[in-house]
Design an enzyme around this catalytic site. Structure first.
Site, PDB file in Angstrom:
ATOM      1  N   GLU A 206     -90.949  54.823  42.767  1.00  0.00           N
ATOM      2  CA  GLU A 206     -91.287  54.851  41.340  1.00  0.00           C
ATOM      3  C   GLU A 206     -91.762  56.242  40.976  1.00  0.00           C
ATOM      4  OE1 GLU A 206     -94.163  52.210  39.546  1.00  0.00           O
ATOM      5  OE2 GLU A 206     -93.397  50.484  40.623  1.00  0.00           O
TER       6      GLU A 206
ATOM      7  N   GLU B 121     -97.741  48.736  45.561  1.00  0.00           N
ATOM      8  CA  GLU B 121     -99.047  49.359  45.283  1.00  0.00           C
ATOM      9  C   GLU B 121    -100.233  48.459  45.613  1.00  0.00           C
ATOM     10  OE1 GLU B 121     -99.343  51.313  41.506  1.00  0.00           O
ATOM     11  OE2 GLU B 121     -97.741  52.708  41.977  1.00  0.00           O
TER      12      GLU B 121
END
Ligand code: NOJ
Length: 444
Positions: free
Chosen positions: A355, A166
């Site tokens: 995720e 991320e």
């Protein structure tokens, strides 16, 4: 729906991150990370929690990897703490740290689990932060030294790699808004960090390609469908800017498209001031998979009082839609649509959901950790993913976030995302009902 509907090669796993589970933050030769220092600053982390002990995975990894196996998963995703390998970020190596990850990897292989390694999951060595961290010009060579070491050291055993977790998450929260480590603020810090991160993402992948035979290389993005609050021109434009920043900003450079400058003059100015076109080739890499991480859609309204972005989120709570304990909207259809959005680029070979999961206020009923909301969440999200897969999108795997309740960054230990409950006083692990649900699901 059963797991075999996704095909026999589909990679089912759980994801974790070093700073959130390992503990042993100051032990066995590890150097401090920015999260160790940031969490000591008053008011930065809820309840003053610190990641010093976390889930004590450093000492309990055997039990925890056994849990991954018990739940029926094939993949264990974990990250390497850069400062455990290089206590000062570069230069001298800490052999005890190097040996620890060998033990973790070996145990996965012993249990017939696929180890998937994330190289950077937000825990920059503090020593490098003192030199400017991700805003510093030197970060690219420090990062490459670290990646080269890991690739050479573990590449014989580890084939599945994620370069960066991320990038938008840590550069925006850590360098623009100051709510994550290292707590810096300002748009200039953000843009400097962003450019270096975009370069590191592709550099790291190229190193892995060169050093690790038959490596499967990905990098993981935070992906959120952006929905305008109304169809007004102002809301539509605000949503477009937000999408450019949150979804496209780090993703399009890896595809060779450079930063998405055309939809927003602020990004165009950044591109000009940093001559980003000079790095267009370097930021590109033909990733084997794109890691898609999704937690919520964003409903966006125009707001003139918000500097630069001039956009504001209409929170799920105020819109009275179902949401998690984090206040994040539960919306499986939106998960389906964001998968389609990322898969729509012809350069994308495959997508892995690296995720997805939810925090809830878990209850204990009859001695069991009754988290039926989490079970319903997974049922809805997995069927949305199956729909996308059945429409022909090449989705190769799904990793649930997360194995066990852990240190949830600025939220401390309060936000519980685990399939396994952790009692942070005793470190006792208890499988939640959702964990048993996964066990059932994966057996068919
Ligand atoms: C994404 C991050 O990668 C992970 O570290 C975090 O815990 C989850 N989101 C939940 O917030």
């Amino acid at each position: 729906m059963q797991s075999s509907d996704f095909g026999n090669d589909f990679l089912w796993g759980v994801a974790t991150a070093a700073a959130q589970i390992e503990g042993a933050a100051n032990d066995y030769g590890k150097g401090p990370s920015i999260w160790d220092t940031f969490s000591k600053r008053t008011g930065k982390i809820k309840k003053g929690h610190q990641p010093t002990l976390a889930c004590d995975f450093y000492h309990r990894y055997l039990e925890d990897i056994a849990l991954v196996k018990t739940l029926g998963f094939k993949v264990f995703r974990f990250s390497i703490a850069w400062a455990r390998i290089f206590p000062l970020g570069h230069g001298s190596i800490n052999p005890e740290g190097v040996a620890f990850y060998h033990r973790v990897i070996d145990e996965c292989l012993m249990q017939d689990l696929v180890p998937m390694v994330t190289l950077y999951h937000w825990d920059l060595p503090e020593a490098l932060s003192k030199e400017g961290g991700w805003t510093a010009f030197g970060i690219n060579s420090w990062f490459n030294e670290y990646v080269t070491f890991c690739a050479k050291e573990y590449g014989d055993k580890v084939k599945q790699w994620i370069v960066i977790n991320e990038p938008f998450g840590f550069t925006s929260l850590g360098y623009m808004l100051g709510v994550h480590a290292p707590g810096q603020t300002g748009v200039n810090n953000f843009f400097d960090a962003a450019l270096h991160t975009a370069i590191a993402q592709a550099d790291g992948a190229k190193i892995l390609r060169a050093e690790v035979s038959s490596a499967v290389i990905g990098t993981a993005f935070s992906c959120s469908e952006v929905v305008p609050y109304t169809q007004s021109a102002q809301d539509l434009l605000a949503a477009k800017r937000t999408d450019a920043l949150m979804n496209r900003f780090f993703f399009e450079p890896v595809l060779g498209l450079g930063f998405p400058t055309s939809d927003w003059e602020v990004l165009e100015k950044f591109a000009i001031s940093h001559s980003t076109w000079r790095h267009q080739e370097r930021m590109k890499f033909d990733f084997d998979f794109i890691g898609l991480q999704n937690y919520f859609p964003l409903v966006i309204r125009y707001n003139a009082f918000i500097p630069i972005l001039q956009a504001w989120e209409a929170k799920a709570k105020n819109r009275k839609v179902p949401h998690t304990a984090m206040g994040w909207e539960i919306n499986a259809d939106s998960f389906y649509r964001i998968i389609k959005q990322f898969a729509s680029y012809p350069q994308v070979k495959s997508i892995m959901v690296t995720e997805n999961g939810a925090a809830f206020h878990d209850k204990v009923i009859d001695g069991k950790i009754d988290d039926r909301e989490r079970i319903e969440y997974f049922e809805a999200y997995l069927s949305a993913m199956l729909k996308a897969k059945n429409e022909g999108i090449n989705i190769t795997g799904y990793l649930a976030w997360t194995l066990m309740d852990n240190f949830e960054w600025a939220e401390g230990y309060q936000a519980r995302f685990g399939l396994v409950h952790n009692d942070f006083k005793t470190q006792q692990r208890t499988i939640k009902q959702s964990g048993y649900w996964w066990q059932q699901f994966l057996s068919k």
